[in-house]
Scaffold this motif. Structure first.
Motif, mmCIF file in Angstrom:
data_model
loop_
_atom_site.group_PDB
_atom_site.id
_atom_site.type_symbol
_atom_site.label_atom_id
_atom_site.label_comp_id
_atom_site.label_asym_id
_atom_site.label_seq_id
_atom_site.Cartn_x
_atom_site.Cartn_y
_atom_site.Cartn_z
ATOM 1 N N GLY A 229 0.756 -1.165 -0.013
ATOM 2 C CA GLY A 229 -0.068 0.028 0.042
ATOM 3 C C GLY A 229 0.754 1.282 -0.092
ATOM 4 O O GLY A 229 0.209 2.390 0.132
ATOM 5 N N LEU A 230 2.150 1.233 -0.074
ATOM 6 C CA LEU A 230 2.972 2.361 -0.081
ATOM 7 C C LEU A 230 2.427 3.340 -1.151
ATOM 8 O O LEU A 230 2.623 4.575 -1.186
ATOM 9 N N GLU A 231 2.130 2.539 -2.412
ATOM 10 C CA GLU A 231 1.800 3.435 -3.542
ATOM 11 C C GLU A 231 0.527 4.333 -3.246
ATOM 12 O O GLU A 231 0.396 5.318 -3.930
ATOM 13 N N ASN A 232 -0.095 4.108 -2.308
ATOM 14 C CA ASN A 232 -1.353 4.949 -2.069
ATOM 15 C C ASN A 232 -1.089 6.009 -0.825
ATOM 16 O O ASN A 232 -2.133 6.542 -0.361
ATOM 17 N N LEU A 233 0.274 6.137 -0.424
ATOM 18 C CA LEU A 233 0.275 7.232 0.511
ATOM 19 C C LEU A 233 0.253 8.586 0.134
ATOM 20 O O LEU A 233 0.349 8.910 -1.088
ATOM 21 N N ASN A 234 -0.602 9.487 0.738
ATOM 22 C CA ASN A 234 -0.863 10.818 0.260
ATOM 23 C C ASN A 234 0.186 11.685 -0.008
ATOM 24 O O ASN A 234 1.363 11.559 0.703
ATOM 25 N N LYS A 235 0.057 13.052 -0.141
ATOM 26 C CA LYS A 235 1.007 13.702 -0.389
ATOM 27 C C LYS A 235 1.803 14.035 0.832
ATOM 28 O O LYS A 235 2.927 14.114 0.863
ATOM 29 N N ASN A 236 1.005 14.197 1.963
ATOM 30 C CA ASN A 236 1.414 14.781 3.246
ATOM 31 C C ASN A 236 2.231 13.760 3.720
ATOM 32 O O ASN A 236 3.470 13.886 4.396
ATOM 33 N N GLN A 237 1.818 12.367 3.689
ATOM 34 C CA GLN A 237 2.738 11.495 4.425
ATOM 35 C C GLN A 237 3.822 11.110 3.547
ATOM 36 O O GLN A 237 5.095 10.943 4.051
ATOM 37 N N LEU A 238 3.990 11.243 2.191
ATOM 38 C CA LEU A 238 5.233 11.242 1.392
ATOM 39 C C LEU A 238 6.029 12.323 1.854
ATOM 40 O O LEU A 238 7.222 12.062 1.771
ATOM 41 N N SER A 239 5.526 13.462 1.817
ATOM 42 C CA SER A 239 6.367 14.714 2.065
ATOM 43 C C SER A 239 6.979 14.565 3.697
ATOM 44 O O SER A 239 8.501 14.752 3.757
ATOM 45 N N TYR A 240 6.326 13.782 4.445
ATOM 46 C CA TYR A 240 7.050 13.552 5.814
ATOM 47 C C TYR A 240 8.235 12.623 5.736
ATOM 48 O O TYR A 240 9.286 12.751 6.135
ATOM 49 N N TYR A 241 7.869 11.448 4.969
ATOM 50 C CA TYR A 241 8.893 10.430 4.958
ATOM 51 C C TYR A 241 10.054 10.929 4.045
ATOM 52 O O TYR A 241 11.204 10.640 4.436
ATOM 53 N N ASN A 242 9.703 11.680 3.298
ATOM 54 C CA ASN A 242 10.779 12.134 2.418
ATOM 55 C C ASN A 242 11.916 13.138 3.038
ATOM 56 O O ASN A 242 13.047 13.166 2.795
ATOM 57 N N LYS A 243 11.172 13.860 3.781
ATOM 58 C CA LYS A 243 11.955 14.967 4.641
ATOM 59 C C LYS A 243 12.887 13.929 5.532
ATOM 60 O O LYS A 243 13.925 14.469 5.754
ATOM 61 N N ILE A 244 12.408 13.033 6.182
ATOM 62 C CA ILE A 244 13.139 12.151 7.035
ATOM 63 C C ILE A 244 14.168 11.518 6.591
ATOM 64 O O ILE A 244 15.231 11.353 7.032
ATOM 65 N N LEU A 245 13.985 10.830 5.393
ATOM 66 C CA LEU A 245 15.061 10.179 4.738
ATOM 67 C C LEU A 245 16.088 11.077 4.097
ATOM 68 O O LEU A 245 17.400 10.814 4.144
ATOM 69 N N ARG A 246 15.756 12.311 3.658
ATOM 70 C CA ARG A 246 16.921 13.047 3.259
ATOM 71 C C ARG A 246 17.500 13.588 4.479
ATOM 72 O O ARG A 246 18.908 13.802 4.320
ATOM 73 N N GLN A 247 17.097 13.732 5.632
ATOM 74 C CA GLN A 247 17.815 14.059 6.746
ATOM 75 C C GLN A 247 18.831 12.973 7.056
ATOM 76 O O GLN A 247 19.971 13.350 7.543
ATOM 77 N N GLN A 248 18.450 11.693 7.082
ATOM 78 C CA GLN A 248 19.145 10.674 7.351
ATOM 79 C C GLN A 248 20.226 10.690 6.150
ATOM 80 O O GLN A 248 21.629 10.123 6.684
ATOM 81 N N ILE A 249 19.991 10.997 5.229
ATOM 82 C CA ILE A 249 21.186 10.714 4.058
ATOM 83 C C ILE A 249 22.218 11.820 4.514
ATOM 84 O O ILE A 249 23.490 11.491 4.263
ATOM 85 N N GLU A 250 21.864 13.170 4.876
ATOM 86 C CA GLU A 250 22.797 14.047 5.250
ATOM 87 C C GLU A 250 23.759 13.589 6.331
ATOM 88 O O GLU A 250 24.766 13.759 6.439
ATOM 89 N N GLU A 251 23.215 13.165 7.152
ATOM 90 C CA GLU A 251 23.734 12.395 8.648
ATOM 91 C C GLU A 251 24.810 11.466 8.457
ATOM 92 O O GLU A 251 25.871 11.315 8.733
ATOM 93 N N LEU A 252 24.006 10.428 7.629
ATOM 94 C CA LEU A 252 25.068 9.412 7.150
ATOM 95 C C LEU A 252 26.252 9.685 6.249
ATOM 96 O O LEU A 252 27.368 9.468 6.403
ATOM 97 N N GLY A 253 25.920 10.801 5.422
ATOM 98 C CA GLY A 253 27.057 11.398 4.681
ATOM 99 C C GLY A 253 28.124 11.916 5.803
ATOM 100 O O GLY A 253 29.400 11.814 5.273
ATOM 101 N N GLN A 254 27.736 12.629 6.493
ATOM 102 C CA GLN A 254 28.630 13.116 7.669
ATOM 103 C C GLN A 254 29.534 12.057 8.269
ATOM 104 O O GLN A 254 30.592 11.960 8.429
ATOM 105 N N GLN A 255 28.682 10.965 8.786
ATOM 106 C CA GLN A 255 29.514 9.859 9.320
ATOM 107 C C GLN A 255 30.418 9.229 8.282
ATOM 108 O O GLN A 255 31.442 8.814 8.778
ATOM 109 N N LYS A 256 30.006 9.118 7.341
ATOM 110 C CA LYS A 256 30.725 8.510 6.066
ATOM 111 C C LYS A 256 32.238 9.386 6.005
ATOM 112 O O LYS A 256 33.337 8.875 5.901
ATOM 113 N N VAL A 257 32.023 10.824 5.967
ATOM 114 C CA VAL A 257 33.582 11.664 6.102
ATOM 115 C C VAL A 257 34.313 11.284 7.269
ATOM 116 O O VAL A 257 35.631 11.330 7.273
#
Length: 351
Positions: free
Chosen positions: A250-278
């Motif tokens: 049912g992931l494809e049925n996530l509404n716009k607000n739900q996807l925006s929330y999850y994408n925000k969290i995922l982008r933040q995690q990518i930034e933090e993992l990038g800092q850990q990598k450095v």
């Protein structure tokens, strides 16, 4: 990390929209960063394990030959084989090399040799250097990389060689333990804590009065805690979706607000993992001199570490040959004749 490829929106009857595509890309990026971080951490740990047995003995052997050469220069100077111009060069080389060996490689037996040619006593210079280093303690960046080591009651250089090696091993182990603790503290990112705290508020079992519901929440909290301890954002998000009754299909049925929330969290995690990598790349670079941007896999890192070890073995062979070569005064003179002391005008030497 475990449980990879857990968040992906499948393309079914209609193409994915922009936010859905972003969700998939972000999820895949996090999985790749998780795998790379684990790979680099294994490489770093392997190097630390090998340093005492594979690298340190070679470093000691090489610096030992350097000390032998300093003593050879000292004997040559005193034997008056050369004119003053050659002696000036010998004095310069003795001071430069003896200082490095005393300060950085615990060759305190060279102090009398250094003082013979230096206008300033070695202990005075070392104290000045110590004071300069102490001033750096005010730098927060320096504090993060430092480990406090109390001064021994007896001078380190007055101890036996066996005791010195024991103390060095203990200090190395302390530094490794400190790095491990720092790594564990830095491992949990803000994005993971954010999702974790939301889940804890909902599913902590302590305030639950119904025994059946309390058992269910206890089991859920065990899964949440495991994902949190592994710093696994994707697992936490999957749990959050499950608990909100959003199954994988049912992931494809996530509404716009739900996807925006999850994408925000995922982008933040990518930034933090990038800092850990450095950070782990920089630690690797400090050990094996590999430019940190090139430290991208365990294979590359260990290959560079092996290159450092093999290169040091070659340097040991070369310095042994050089020492034997310079036992002959005429051959040492041939080296000194073109040698130019930095910041001094070039001049001709008389034979």
């Amino acid at each position: 990390m475990t449980d990879t490829a857990i968040l992906h929106i499948p393309e079914q009857d209609k193409p994915l929209n922009k936010k859905q595509k972003e969700f998939n890309v972000l999820s895949e990026t996090i999985e790749a960063l998780d795998r790379q971080l684990a790979d680099l951490q294994q490489a770093y740990d392997e190097m630390l394990r090998r340093i005492p047995s594979d690298l340190d003995p070679l470093v000691r052997e090489y610096q030992g030959y350097r000390a032998d050469i300093v003593n050879l220069w000292d004997r040559t100077y005193e034997a008056e084989h050369f004119r003053k111009a050659y002696q000036t060069k010998l004095a310069y080389l003795i001071i430069e090399n003896a200082y490095d060996l005393i300060k950085n490689h615990d060759r305190s037996e060279l102090k009398p040799v250094f003082n013979k040619y230096s206008a300033t006593d070695i202990d005075v210079l070392l104290e000045e250097e110590r004071l300069r280093e102490s001033a750096r303690i005010e730098d927060p960046a320096f504090l993060l990389e430092s480990v406090y080591e109390p001064e021994p009651e007896v001078s380190f250089h007055e101890l036996s060689e066996e005791e010195q090696q024991r103390i060095k091993a203990e200090r190395r182990e302390q530094r490794m333990d400190q790095r491990t603790r720092e790594a564990q503290q830095a491992k949990t990112t803000k994005s993971v804590r954010s999702v974790y705290m939301e889940l804890v508020k909902t599913f902590h079992p302590d305030r639950e009065t119904d025994e059946g519901e309390k058992q269910r929440k206890t089991e859920t909290m065990q899964r949440i805690t495991k994902a949190y301890q592994e710093n696994n954002l994707l697992s936490l998000l999957k749990l959050q979706m499950e608990l909100e009754q959003i199954d994988r299909s049912g992931l494809e049925n996530l509404n716009k607000n739900q996807l925006s929330y999850y994408n925000k969290i995922l982008r933040q995690q990518i930034e933090e993992l990038g800092q850990q990598k450095v950070l782990i790349q920089q630690k690797i670079s400090a050990v094996c001199s590999l430019p940190y941007q090139h430290a991208n896999s365990q294979v590359t890192v260990i290959a560079k570490f092996n290159t450092v070890i093999n290169g040091l073995k070659v340097e040991i062979k070369n310095i042994k040959k050089t020492y034997k070569h310079w036992l002959v005064p005429s051959q040492l003179k041939a080296y000194l004749k073109p040698f130019q002391i930095p910041d001094q005008p070039e001049g001709e030497l008389e034979e």
